[in-house]
Scaffold this motif. Structure first.
Motif, short mmCIF file in Angstrom:
data_model
loop_
_atom_site.label_atom_id
_atom_site.label_comp_id
_atom_site.label_asym_id
_atom_site.label_seq_id
_atom_site.Cartn_x
_atom_site.Cartn_y
_atom_site.Cartn_z
N GLY A 38 56.59 -19.25 2.35
CA GLY A 38 56.93 -20.17 3.41
C GLY A 38 55.73 -20.84 4.05
N LYS A 39 54.56 -20.23 3.94
CA LYS A 39 53.35 -20.82 4.50
C LYS A 39 52.79 -21.93 3.63
N MET A 40 53.22 -21.98 2.37
CA MET A 40 52.65 -22.94 1.44
C MET A 40 53.26 -24.33 1.68
N PRO A 41 52.45 -25.39 1.65
CA PRO A 41 52.97 -26.74 1.88
C PRO A 41 53.60 -27.33 0.61
N GLY A 42 54.34 -28.41 0.82
CA GLY A 42 54.88 -29.16 -0.31
C GLY A 42 56.31 -28.80 -0.64
N ASP A 43 56.79 -29.40 -1.74
CA ASP A 43 58.13 -29.09 -2.22
C ASP A 43 58.14 -27.71 -2.88
N ASP A 44 59.29 -27.32 -3.41
CA ASP A 44 59.41 -25.96 -3.92
C ASP A 44 58.44 -25.70 -5.08
N TRP A 45 58.29 -26.67 -5.98
CA TRP A 45 57.36 -26.48 -7.10
C TRP A 45 55.94 -26.30 -6.58
N GLN A 46 55.55 -27.12 -5.60
CA GLN A 46 54.20 -27.02 -5.05
C GLN A 46 53.99 -25.71 -4.28
N LYS A 47 55.02 -25.23 -3.61
CA LYS A 47 54.90 -23.95 -2.91
C LYS A 47 54.56 -22.83 -3.89
N PHE A 48 55.28 -22.77 -5.00
CA PHE A 48 55.01 -21.72 -5.97
C PHE A 48 53.66 -21.92 -6.65
N ALA A 49 53.29 -23.17 -6.93
CA ALA A 49 51.98 -23.44 -7.52
C ALA A 49 50.87 -23.01 -6.57
N PRO A 82 64.41 -18.26 -11.97
CA PRO A 82 63.17 -18.43 -12.75
C PRO A 82 61.88 -18.56 -11.93
N PRO A 83 61.80 -19.34 -10.84
CA PRO A 83 60.52 -19.45 -10.13
C PRO A 83 59.99 -18.11 -9.62
N HIS A 84 60.89 -17.25 -9.19
CA HIS A 84 60.48 -15.94 -8.70
C HIS A 84 60.09 -15.01 -9.86
N GLN A 85 60.81 -15.10 -10.97
CA GLN A 85 60.44 -14.35 -12.17
C GLN A 85 59.05 -14.76 -12.64
N ASP A 86 58.80 -16.08 -12.65
CA ASP A 86 57.52 -16.59 -13.15
C ASP A 86 56.36 -16.15 -12.27
N LEU A 87 56.58 -16.15 -10.95
CA LEU A 87 55.53 -15.70 -10.03
C LEU A 87 55.23 -14.23 -10.24
N GLN A 88 56.27 -13.42 -10.37
CA GLN A 88 56.07 -11.99 -10.61
C GLN A 88 55.31 -11.76 -11.92
N GLU A 136 54.77 -20.60 -18.81
CA GLU A 136 55.38 -19.27 -18.66
C GLU A 136 55.32 -18.77 -17.22
N TYR A 137 54.48 -19.39 -16.39
CA TYR A 137 54.41 -19.03 -14.98
C TYR A 137 55.11 -20.06 -14.09
N GLY A 138 55.78 -21.02 -14.70
CA GLY A 138 56.46 -22.05 -13.94
C GLY A 138 55.63 -23.29 -13.69
N GLY A 139 54.49 -23.40 -14.37
CA GLY A 139 53.62 -24.55 -14.19
C GLY A 139 53.98 -25.73 -15.08
N SER A 140 53.11 -26.75 -15.02
CA SER A 140 53.37 -27.99 -15.76
C SER A 140 52.78 -27.99 -17.16
#
Length: 267
Positions: free
Chosen positions: A76-87, A131-137, A223-227
């Motif tokens: 939640g502290k990360m800025p941007g849209d959801d993709w940017q938050k996870f990145a 998937p985004p949470h799986q990729d982060l883990q 594999e980590y949800g990146g581009s």
């Protein structure tokens, strides 16, 4: 702050083995909370910790203090849209694991729990069906494995000889680069962080020696949800002097991404 917490009692210290680096946690989270367009004005928050990194045996803590009482979760502290938050969060963890010091992530951060921690309820494990949470883990899992298996990543966490800046001054483009070294091997790990959402092609970074530099971790891998931006597994250093080094690499830097390279001594 009390000094010499992790120094022996016979030299006047308190005799503890480790000390939480609360300054690193505060400054780093302040930096990451900024929109990338403004980060160039806060570059010192990112790099200041290296001025005192070896004054104690530090633990880099992303502790419970920062995810309770209305402060929000790490994601939640990360800025941007959801993709940017996870990145951004993958980038934060990657920078943390490359920075000298032992590592501590409070539970839930490793898979991107969206609500702040609350002691009366369990962690939101159900998020791991997305998937985004799986990729982060998966990214944190691979960081842990790399940190444990690579001597250059951990052996000299408390000694200046294990760290060297390549370039800590490129605030305009939001990029830092440095190397980590080991005690028991001659392995060298090169780390480059791009704290902006802009892909940088042909970005030159000085390296301490020629030969092949293998890309061993990329936070922007699919594999980590990146581009999927990267350097096709690595590249040969060119005999082009840069950053006061005899050789250099011309790299593609992923958006809000981090790259680890390992020098291939057999190449």
């Amino acid at each position: 702050a009390w000094s010499m917490v992790s120094r022996p009692a016979y030299v006047g210290g308190l005799g503890f083995g480790l000390k939480w680096n609360m300054g690193w946690m505060h400054d780093t989270l302040v930096y990451f909370s900024k929109d990338p367009v403004h980060r160039k004005f806060h570059h010192n928050d990112l790099t200041f910790s290296m001025l005192y990194a070896f004054s104690e045996n530090f633990v880099l803590s992303l502790s419970h203090d920062e995810v309770v009482y209305g402060k929000g979760s790490l994601i939640g502290k990360m800025p941007g849209d959801d993709w940017q938050k996870f990145a951004n969060l993958r980038l934060l963890f990657g920078y943390m694991y490359a920075h000298p010091g032992k590592k501590l992530i409070f539970m839930g951060g490793e898979f991107g729990q969206r609500r702040e921690w609350y002691h009366e309820e369990s962690l939101h494990w159900h998020l791991l069906k997305y998937p985004p949470h799986q990729d982060l883990q998966r990214w944190v899992r691979d960081l842990n494995h790399f940190y444990r298996s690579e001597p250059a990543a951990h052996e000299l966490d408390f000694e200046p000889g294990g760290f060297e800046w390549i370039d800590c001054g490129d605030s305009e483009q939001g990029i830092v680069s440095f190397v980590r070294r080991a005690r028991t091997t001659k392995d060298i790990i090169l780390v480059i962080c791009n704290f902006t959402p802009v892909v940088r092609h042909g970005y030159r970074v000085g390296v301490p020696m020629g030969g092949f530099w293998r890309e061993v971790l990329n936070s922007d891998a699919e594999e980590y949800g990146g581009s999927g931006q990267g350097n096709f597994g690595g590249l040969e250093a060119a005999p082009v002097s840069f950053h006061n080094k005899s050789h250099s690499l011309s790299l593609s830097l992923p958006p809000l991404g981090l790259l680890y390279f390992k020098h291939d001594r057999l190449g």
